[in-house]
Design a protein around this motif. Structure first.
Motif, short mmCIF file in Angstrom:
data_model
loop_
_atom_site.label_atom_id
_atom_site.label_comp_id
_atom_site.label_asym_id
_atom_site.label_seq_id
_atom_site.Cartn_x
_atom_site.Cartn_y
_atom_site.Cartn_z
N SER A 49 154.24 113.63 7.76
CA SER A 49 153.20 113.59 6.57
C SER A 49 152.48 113.38 7.38
O SER A 49 150.42 113.51 6.49
CB SER A 49 153.52 112.65 5.29
N SER A 50 152.28 111.98 8.20
CA SER A 50 150.62 111.76 8.67
C SER A 50 149.80 112.82 9.51
O SER A 50 148.73 113.42 9.79
CB SER A 50 151.47 111.29 10.23
N LEU A 51 150.88 114.80 9.53
CA LEU A 51 149.78 115.73 10.00
C LEU A 51 149.59 116.03 8.61
O LEU A 51 149.35 117.54 8.85
CB LEU A 51 150.44 116.56 10.83
N GLY A 52 150.12 115.52 7.44
CA GLY A 52 149.73 115.93 5.90
C GLY A 52 148.30 116.57 5.28
O GLY A 52 148.44 117.38 4.55
N GLU A 53 147.78 116.57 6.30
CA GLU A 53 145.72 117.34 5.72
C GLU A 53 144.84 118.81 6.73
O GLU A 53 145.30 118.95 5.86
CB GLU A 53 144.52 115.83 6.11
N THR A 54 146.41 119.09 7.30
CA THR A 54 146.71 120.17 7.80
C THR A 54 147.09 121.14 6.79
O THR A 54 148.10 121.11 6.12
CB THR A 54 147.61 120.29 8.92
N ASN A 55 146.38 122.60 6.62
CA ASN A 55 147.62 123.44 5.00
C ASN A 55 148.20 124.44 5.95
O ASN A 55 147.52 125.34 7.09
CB ASN A 55 145.84 123.81 4.60
N ILE A 56 148.86 124.14 6.07
CA ILE A 56 150.03 125.54 6.43
C ILE A 56 150.95 125.77 5.10
O ILE A 56 150.94 126.17 4.19
CB ILE A 56 151.38 124.46 6.60
N GLN A 57 150.17 127.53 5.29
CA GLN A 57 150.64 128.54 4.88
C GLN A 57 151.03 129.64 5.44
O GLN A 57 151.36 129.82 7.05
CB GLN A 57 149.07 129.14 4.06
N LYS A 58 152.44 130.44 4.51
CA LYS A 58 153.21 131.64 5.32
C LYS A 58 152.53 132.68 6.02
O LYS A 58 150.97 133.32 5.24
CB LYS A 58 153.87 132.45 3.92
N GLY A 59 152.67 132.96 6.72
CA GLY A 59 152.19 134.03 7.70
C GLY A 59 150.85 133.66 8.89
O GLY A 59 150.44 134.46 10.43
N GLN A 60 150.51 132.09 9.10
CA GLN A 60 149.68 131.14 9.55
C GLN A 60 150.55 131.74 11.07
O GLN A 60 151.10 131.18 11.15
CB GLN A 60 148.71 130.11 9.26
N LYS A 61 149.24 131.40 11.91
CA LYS A 61 150.05 131.62 13.79
C LYS A 61 149.08 129.81 13.85
O LYS A 61 147.37 129.27 13.53
CB LYS A 61 148.69 132.28 13.91
N PHE A 62 150.06 128.73 14.41
CA PHE A 62 149.20 127.43 14.92
C PHE A 62 150.45 127.45 16.16
O PHE A 62 150.82 127.94 16.83
CB PHE A 62 150.46 126.74 14.25
N HIS A 63 149.50 126.60 16.68
CA HIS A 63 149.74 126.07 18.28
C HIS A 63 150.72 125.12 18.03
O HIS A 63 150.16 123.88 17.32
CB HIS A 63 148.83 125.83 19.23
N PHE A 64 151.56 124.16 18.41
CA PHE A 64 152.37 123.04 18.35
C PHE A 64 152.98 122.46 20.02
O PHE A 64 153.11 123.08 20.45
CB PHE A 64 153.80 123.33 17.81
N LEU A 65 152.65 121.38 18.81
CA LEU A 65 153.29 120.01 20.32
C LEU A 65 154.69 119.76 20.20
O LEU A 65 154.24 119.41 18.30
CB LEU A 65 151.78 119.21 21.27
N VAL A 66 155.68 119.64 20.11
CA VAL A 66 156.65 119.58 19.21
C VAL A 66 157.73 118.36 20.24
O VAL A 66 157.99 118.46 21.34
CB VAL A 66 157.83 120.20 18.92
N GLU A 67 157.83 117.35 19.55
CA GLU A 67 158.88 116.45 20.04
C GLU A 67 160.24 116.60 20.09
O GLU A 67 161.15 116.94 18.63
CB GLU A 67 158.40 115.26 19.80
N VAL A 68 161.40 116.38 20.75
CA VAL A 68 162.74 116.42 20.86
C VAL A 68 163.26 114.88 19.98
O VAL A 68 163.10 114.73 20.94
CB VAL A 68 163.89 117.19 21.22
N ARG A 69 164.03 115.21 18.94
CA ARG A 69 164.54 114.08 17.98
C ARG A 69 166.25 113.93 18.04
O ARG A 69 166.76 114.80 18.43
CB ARG A 69 163.44 113.89 17.27
N ASP A 70 166.86 113.22 17.82
CA ASP A 70 168.07 112.72 17.82
C ASP A 70 168.78 113.85 16.29
O ASP A 70 167.97 114.72 15.85
CB ASP A 70 168.31 111.72 16.48
N GLY A 71 169.87 114.65 16.82
CA GLY A 71 170.08 115.85 16.52
C GLY A 71 168.91 116.79 17.22
O GLY A 71 169.87 118.04 16.25
N GLY A 72 168.55 116.98 17.52
CA GLY A 72 167.74 117.96 18.08
C GLY A 72 167.11 118.71 17.15
O GLY A 72 166.23 120.04 17.87
#
Length: 82
Positions: A49-72
């Motif tokens: 939710s801290s990144l919630g101001e980003t409008n995310i819609q089906k079909g949009q292309k994004f660059h992500f920085l992801v972190e692996v947390r518990d359970g993968g």
């Protein structure tokens, strides 16, 4: 072979298109499925939710920085529209 335990805490960059919004919670954020570039296997990513101001819609292309947390589980640390 790497397991979710050995990957926990690692961060990765990926580019992909949003396939679907799977779930949403005001506290936890949004769970989306993403089709990574150059891959046929969609992956789930939690967008907090801290990144919630980003409008995310089906079909949009994004660059992500992801972190692996518990359970993968992959959590977006950063995302920008491509």
């Amino acid at each position: 072979m790497a397991t979710s335990t050995t990957l926990r805490g690692n961060t990765y960059r990926l580019t992909g298109s949003v396939l679907n919004s799977i779930a949403w919670s005001a506290d936890q954020g949004r769970l989306i499925s993403v089709q990574p570039q150059n891959s046929d296997s969609p992956i789930p990513i939690v967008v907090p939710s801290s990144l919630g101001e980003t409008n995310i819609q089906k079909g949009q292309k994004f660059h992500f920085l992801v972190e692996v947390r518990d359970g993968g589980v992959l959590y977006a640390a950063e995302l920008t529209k491509s």
